[in-house]
Structures are given as structure tokens and as C-alpha cells.
Design an enzyme around this catalytic site. Structure first.
Site, short mmCIF file in Angstrom:
data_model
loop_
_atom_site.label_atom_id
_atom_site.label_comp_id
_atom_site.label_asym_id
_atom_site.label_seq_id
_atom_site.Cartn_x
_atom_site.Cartn_y
_atom_site.Cartn_z
N CYS A 92 0.95 -1.14 0.03
CA CYS A 92 -0.12 -0.20 0.00
C CYS A 92 0.94 1.20 0.05
O CYS A 92 1.36 1.77 -0.98
CB CYS A 92 -0.95 -0.08 1.10
SG CYS A 92 -2.46 0.80 0.98
N HIS A 190 -3.62 -5.57 2.37
CA HIS A 190 -3.35 -5.77 3.56
C HIS A 190 -4.06 -7.15 3.87
O HIS A 190 -4.68 -7.94 3.07
CB HIS A 190 -3.97 -4.85 4.48
CG HIS A 190 -3.54 -3.52 4.12
ND1 HIS A 190 -2.46 -2.85 4.91
CD2 HIS A 190 -4.14 -2.39 3.12
CE1 HIS A 190 -2.08 -1.60 4.19
NE2 HIS A 190 -3.13 -1.40 3.71
N1 GLN Z 1 -1.89 6.96 1.95
C1 GLN Z 1 -1.96 6.20 0.85
C2 GLN Z 1 -3.40 6.28 0.07
O1 GLN Z 1 -4.31 6.54 0.81
C3 GLN Z 1 -1.87 4.61 1.35
C4 GLN Z 1 -2.82 4.12 2.31
C5 GLN Z 1 -2.50 2.94 3.16
O2 GLN Z 1 -1.45 2.46 3.27
N2 GLN Z 1 -3.44 2.08 3.70
O3 GLN Z 1 -3.42 5.70 -1.01
#
Ligand code: GLN
Length: 240
Positions: A92, A190
Site C-alpha cells: 500500500c 493488507h
Molecule cells: N496513503 C495512501 C493512500 O491512501 C496509502 C494508504 C495505506 O497505506 N493504507 O493511497
């Protein structure tokens, strides 16, 4: 290799939704095969060791993501390790950071680490929920199950291949999910990703260690139950 060195990068900035579980799963699956493991947790005020075998990065919120990118760029250890052939698995925010550019907290472009030929920006709506995706057959990894929560959408350049095609969920935003090039692999999943997808964990381990024997069925029982349960829950959400 005397022992497998796993490096968990910046747990103080990048570790959402239990992403630390990815390190636990790699450790367990290597140990069950008789490989001694050392896990190094490196906070953002510490130098990144250059002699790890597998590096892990998790998800994060927008500001920690930008801060972590600046620190990794200044440190240089991750770049050197990847140049020397280390495996890198990023989730992510970690995935977006590997690219050439990503969208920062105010959607301004932030320069990424340049370790994958991808660019991320902000999508129109946040992608939140279960994701299911079929992996590039060249990698021989079973269907992926995971949980996604991100605003970013990701485009690939010619030097990067999609990890998978989405069956449910958003992933990169164009019907694909994740990216890989050489031994660098990023994903929006995740769950944690390697807990739900032991096949992906074994792919990373095999890049570091070479071909691996399968684990006995009883060692796979819990993760198989989790996979069956999550894939059934996702199937119930899919339009028929
Ligand atoms: N901040 C990034 C997004 O919203 C990654 C989010 C995350 O790692 N859950 O795309």
C-alpha cells in the site's frame, strides 16, 4: 547464507492493519524449513542495513508516507540492498513509495524511491474492502485474498508487470493489482497479505533462498481455513 535476515522498514511510520504479520509469516515459514531467521526492525531514525535478504514495508497514512520516503532516499541503504539483489516486498503506502511519484497529503506529487516503474495519484474515491485477484501465471501463486484501504491509483510503465488481475476490488484501479519487477514486488493488499496468501510468502522466500520444499499439511491448516473463509466472504459480495 548462515541465516535469513528479514528487515522490517520503519514500523514507527509504516505498519497499518497488522502488516507486521508479513514478517511473522516469513519467519515462521523459513524456520519450519530449518532456515534460521534474524528479524531486524529498523525505525525511521536508524540506518537501514545493507545486507538484508528480504526487506518489508507496510502501509501508512499520507504524511508518514512522505516522511518515510525522504528518510529512505537520504539513507540509501534500501537502494543499495536492492541493487545487490535483495528481495523487497511493499504494501500500500510502501508500494506507492517504491514508484517514481505518488500523490501526497494535499495531492501534490511527491518524488518516490524509483525502485519500481510506477506512478500513483489520487483516485476519485477511496477503495475500501475485500479484494480478490488472480496472479500472473508466470509466478505460480494461487488466487490472492486481501483487504484494501487506499485513495491512490497506480499506473505502470513498460519496465513493470502487474502482479495480478482483480476479480473483486480496486487494486491499481485499471483491473490489475500490484506490480513486480525482478525481486521487487508491491501490492495494495493488507490482511496481512502474507498471512492470507502463503503462496506469495513462499514466492518471496524462494527468491531469497532458492526452491523450497512444501510444508506439511498440518502447518498449513490455519491459513487454509482463513483463506477459505475470506474467499467465501468475498464470493458472497460479488455480483452474480
Ligand atoms: N496513503 C495512501 C493512500 O491512501 C496509502 C494508504 C495505506 O497505506 N493504507 O493511497
Amino acid at each position: 547464507m548462515r541465516s535469513l535476515r528479514l528487515v522490517w522498514i520503519y514500523p514507527d511510520l509504516l505498519s497499518t492493519y497488522g502488516d507486521r504479520g508479513n514478517a511473522l509469516v516469513l519467519e515462521r515459514r523459513a524456520r519450519l524449513r530449518g532456515v534460521p531467521v534474524q528479524v531486524l526492525e529498523v525505525n525511521s531514525d536508524q540506518p537501514v542495513p545493507r545486507d538484508g535478504h528480504i526487506y518489508l514495508m507496510g502501509g501508512g497514512e499520507d504524511l508518514p508516507q512522505t516522511l518515510a520516503t525522504r528518510r529512505l532516499q537520504a539513507d540509501g541503504g534500501l537502494h543499495e540492498a536492492v541493487r545487490k539483489g535483495a528481495v523487497l516486498f511493499a504494501v500500500c503506502a510502501g508500494y506507492q513509495m517504491l514508484g517514481v511519484e505518488f500523490g501526497g497529503a494535499e495531492d501534490q506529487p511527491v518524488a518516490g524511491l524509483g525502485l519500481l516503474d510506477i506512478r500513483s495519484g489520487r483516485g476519485e474515491r477511496r477503495a475500501v474492502g475485500e479484494i480478490v485477484a488472480d496472479v500472473d501465471p508466470a509466478l505460480q501463486v494461487p488466487r490472492l485474498t486481501g483487504f484494501e484501504n487506499h485513495q491512490g491509483v497506480t499506473e505502470r510503465g513498460p519496465r513493470a508487470r502487474p502482479l495480478a488481475r482483480t476479480v473483486l476490488g480496486t487494486g491499481n484501479g485499471d483491473g490489475t493489482e500490484g506490480t513486480y519487477a525482478g525481486r521487487v514486488l508491491g501490492t495494495y493488499l493488507h490482511g496481512p497479505a502474507l498471512v492470507r496468501n502463503p503462496g506469495l510468502a513462499d514466492l518471496l522466500l524462494s527468491w531469497a533462498l532458492g526452491p523450497l520444499p512444501p510444508l506439511p499439511a498440518e502447518a498449513e491448516e490455519l491459513s487454509q481455513r482463513l483463506r477459505d473463509e475470506r474467499l467465501a466472504a468475498a464470493a458472497a459480495q460479488q455480483p452474480s
